[in-house]
Design an enzyme around this catalytic site. Structure first.
Site, PDB file in Angstrom:
ATOM      1  N   GLU A  87      -3.716 -69.891-106.574  1.00 34.83           N
ATOM      2  CA  GLU A  87      -3.176 -68.568-106.871  1.00 34.83           C
ATOM      3  C   GLU A  87      -2.493 -67.905-105.685  1.00 34.83           C
ATOM      4  OE1 GLU A  87      -6.158 -69.105-110.209  1.00 34.83           O
ATOM      5  OE2 GLU A  87      -5.904 -69.762-108.134  1.00 34.83           O
TER       6      GLU A  87
ATOM      7  N   GLU B 141     -11.604 -72.591-112.847  1.00 32.52           N
ATOM      8  CA  GLU B 141     -12.571 -71.529-113.112  1.00 32.52           C
ATOM      9  C   GLU B 141     -13.306 -71.755-114.429  1.00 32.52           C
ATOM     10  OE1 GLU B 141     -10.787 -67.792-110.655  1.00 32.52           O
ATOM     11  OE2 GLU B 141      -9.646 -68.399-112.428  1.00 32.52           O
TER      12      GLU B 141
END
Length: 258
Positions: free
Chosen positions: A132, A112
């Site tokens: 995740e 990210e």
């Protein structure tokens, strides 16, 4: 391991480029409070100083970033900094262009961080992904917002729902990675890409980035007016006149940033 006294983020100026290095190789450059603050302050410097036109963000020790430092988070450290958000970059990046130079891997929040940059150079074989879901978490640091604008729907869903990392080559084929580099040379390749950018007008670079990023929020009725608000001052700037004069006179332009 890096010396504990060393800064968590290092900066180096190279011909108009600010090279920003996450410097926590002993924890795979995981993001803690010091990293978030260091990146945010480096971006502030990049945006504020006229002699800097572009930034390169990379990691020490042969890898980019493993995401949030869970141990530091448990100890109460925040990996968010001010209005820039996670890692000091995810919610508000630099006004000037940024290149991520990835070695080894960029996963979870590390990916990210890379996606918050405008261009990505990755070493061949580097692994990128958002794992995740494997821990019943959500990639809420920007990946699920950025990737649907940059990749086909079904590719994004596979990446998000399986949590499996992909090699840089697959992201390159999808257009997310701009350039592949031999292992160990991602920064060098990023510097070569930067050299093709920094010779251009700084006002035009910042305006072009702003238009590309903001146009998703504009309706069809307002997009030309909104673009004009950003591009107009650049088109009438001293640098625009200098660019035209330099072209006509067959010489390199001398930019003033005004």
């Amino acid at each position: 391991m890096s010396d504990a006294a060393e800064p968590a983020v290092l900066t180096e100026r190279r011909d108009g480029v600010l090279v920003i290095t996450i410097n926590r190789p002993e924890v795979r450059n995981a993001v803690n409070g010091a990293v978030a603050q260091g990146i945010a302050e480096a971006l502030d410097t990049l945006d504020a100083e006229q002699d800097l036109q572009l930034g390169i963000l990379t990691g020490a020790g042969g890898f980019f970033c493993a995401g949030m430092d869970l141990g530091a988070f448990v100890r109460g450290e925040s990996p968010w900094f001010g209005d820039r958000g996670f890692a000091g970059i995810a919610q508000r990046s630099a006004r000037k262009p940024l290149i991520a130079a990835i070695e080894g891997f960029a996963v979870a929040g590390g990916f990210e961080v890379a996606l918050a940059c405008d261009l990505i150079v990755a070493a061949e074989g580097a692994k990128l992904g958002i794992p995740e879901a494997k821990r019943s978490l959500v990639a809420a640091g920007g990946a699920l917002l950025h990737l649907p604008k940059r990749m086909p729907y079904h590719a994004v869903m596979e990446l998000a729902l399986t949590g499996d990392p992909w090699p840089a080559e697959r992201f390159h084929a999808l257009g997310v990675v701009n350039r592949l580099a031999a292992p160990g040379s991602a920064v060098d390749e990023a510097l070569a890409l930067a050299a093709a950018i920094v010779r251009n007008g700084p006002l035009a670079l910042a305006a072009s980035k702003e238009i590309v990023q903001r146009q998703f929020d504009w309706s069809a009725a307002e997009q030309w007016a909104k673009q004009g608000e950003i591009a107009g001052p650049v088109m009438t700037s001293a640098d625009a006149k200098e660019g035209a004069s330099a072209f006509k006179e067959k010489r390199d332009p001398v930019w003033q940033g005004k």
